[in-house]
Scaffold this active site. Structure first.
Site, PDB file in Angstrom:
ATOM      1  N   THR A 151       4.357   0.522   5.769  1.00 58.04           N
ATOM      2  CA  THR A 151       4.012   0.599   7.194  1.00 58.04           C
ATOM      3  C   THR A 151       2.785  -0.249   7.506  1.00 58.04           C
ATOM      4  OG1 THR A 151       3.163   2.125   8.909  1.00 58.04           O
ATOM      5  CG2 THR A 151       2.705   2.701   6.625  1.00 58.04           C
ATOM      6  N   ASP A 152       2.699  -0.702   8.758  1.00 59.34           N
ATOM      7  CA  ASP A 152       1.505  -1.432   9.200  1.00 59.34           C
ATOM      8  C   ASP A 152       0.262  -0.550   9.192  1.00 59.34           C
ATOM      9  OD1 ASP A 152       2.138   0.231  11.322  1.00 59.34           O
ATOM     10  OD2 ASP A 152       2.337  -1.360  12.811  1.00 59.34           O
ATOM     11  N   GLU A 153       0.434   0.763   9.152  1.00 61.90           N
ATOM     12  CA  GLU A 153      -0.712   1.668   9.223  1.00 61.90           C
ATOM     13  C   GLU A 153      -1.588   1.625   7.975  1.00 61.90           C
ATOM     14  OE1 GLU A 153      -0.408   5.500  10.937  1.00 61.90           O
ATOM     15  OE2 GLU A 153       1.444   5.058  12.000  1.00 61.90           O
TER      16      GLU A 153
ATOM     17  N   TYR B 154      -1.036  10.281   6.252  1.00 65.07           N
ATOM     18  CA  TYR B 154       0.247   9.587   6.079  1.00 65.07           C
ATOM     19  C   TYR B 154       0.035   8.174   5.553  1.00 65.07           C
ATOM     20  CZ  TYR B 154       3.921   6.391   7.583  1.00 65.07           C
ATOM     21  OH  TYR B 154       4.839   5.360   7.635  1.00 65.07           O
TER      22      TYR B 154
END
Length: 333
Positions: free
Chosen positions: A92-94, A116
């Site tokens: 994910t980009d997160e 997360y």
């Protein structure tokens, strides 16, 4: 898990080259058995818990599924009698953390800012270690927010649509100017398949889009599409609620590395959101089955959508429960 439905598999369940195995990705006996009994060439690892708000409430479950599940799957794949040709890990980009001005590329440092994202970053390090130590043929992707039909109602677009279809207001967390980059599901799939064909093993690829939408603009657009009210009444369908413990305003990423392989996002925001709204309009009961044993944050979200736990909406919905919740790992050959 709660956000999966067997109904999502109906379009492929009769294909001769398809097998579905229901089980837990954290179960090493099951996963090892699959790799010893099937000649698996390719693994797309998408099994994960992904809801940021829930990760603050239950970080240990995110650690178990996202990190331990990845460790189990990597170990089984690496030790398999029939050696896989590719192990593609969907991240994910997160993992980059938030940014107001800097646009992240694949060499940017990882600064995850919620449980997360931290578990996804940890899993990435595990995946990368198998390349560094064994030259196991891994590829890692980091994508923007993926949206489209069938997405579970905890995510922002289906949550707003479900609330509006039940004549409830869009609940917007906090008042800060948050925005997200939205990538239509078919464009994400095309990126994954292109990387399977042309991606370089050991590499990381951002899967990004220039379509950045402020959350409040998203809510207003969906109000117009679903409720068809005059502009003067759009704000009447918005409600601001308390924010999560920590909020990231935006996650901008570059994806020139993927574009050099020939990929482009092809579905415009106008077309993607039209298809998405139509699907939720045509399938209002797809996600109506809910379970009594959901964690507190899930129950709060469901109460927003379906009403009080003591009200008729909740009871009617609960009676429809079919007990289909499971955490799934799909393996196709």
């Amino acid at each position: 898990d709660y956000c999966c439905s067997p109904r999502s598999l109906e379009s492929v369940e009769n294909r001769t080259n398809y097998i579905f195995i229901r089980g837990d990705v954290c179960n090493p006996r099951l996963v090892n058995h699959i790799f010893s009994s099937e000649n698996i060439d390719i693994i797309f690892h998408l099994a994960a818990k992904t809801h940021v708000e829930a990760s603050f409430e239950s970080p240990s479950s995110f650690q178990e599924v996202n990190v331990e599940g990845t460790r189990v799957l990597l170990g089984a794949a690496h030790q398999a009698r029939h050696q896989p040709q590719r192990f593609i890990y969907i991240s994910t980009d997160e993992v980059y953390g938030a940014s107001l001005r800097e646009v992240f590329d694949e060499s940017s440092p990882l600064r995850p800012s919620n449980p997360y994202a931290a578990t996804k970053a940890a899993a990435e390090y595990l995946v990368r270690s198998y390349w560094d130590q064994y030259k196991f043929p891994i590829i890692i992707t980091r994508s923007n927010n993926i949206y489209g039909p069938r997405q579970y109602t905890e995510k922002v677009i289906p949550r707003f649509l479900t609330l509006l279809q039940m004549d409830k207001k869009c609940t917007i967390q906090g008042t800060l100017p948050k925005s997200r980059h939205f990538l239509f599901v078919s464009d994400a799939i095309n990126a994954f398949l292109l990387l399977l064909e042309k991606g370089i093993v050991g590499e990381i690829y951002n899967v990004g889009t220039s379509c950045e939408i402020p959350i409040i603009q998203l809510a207003r657009e969906l109000v117009r599409m679903v409720k068809k009210v005059p502009e003067s009444e759009v704000n009447d369908w918005l409600e601001f609620v308390p924010d999560r413990p920590r909020v990231d305003l935006r996650y901008p990423i570059k994806c020139e590395k993927l574009q050099q392989l020939g990929w482009r996002a092809e579905v415009s925001w106008t077309e993607g959101i039209r298809q998405t709204v139509k699907w939720y309009r045509d399938n209002p009961d797809f996600w109506s089955d809910i379970s009594e044993d959901q964690p507190p944050i899930r129950r709060e979200l469901l109460m927003q959508i379906f009403g009080s736990p003591f009200g008729p909406d909740w009871n009617d919905t609960l009676h429809k429960q079919s007990g289909t919740g499971f955490r799934e790992q799909e393996l196709c050959r």
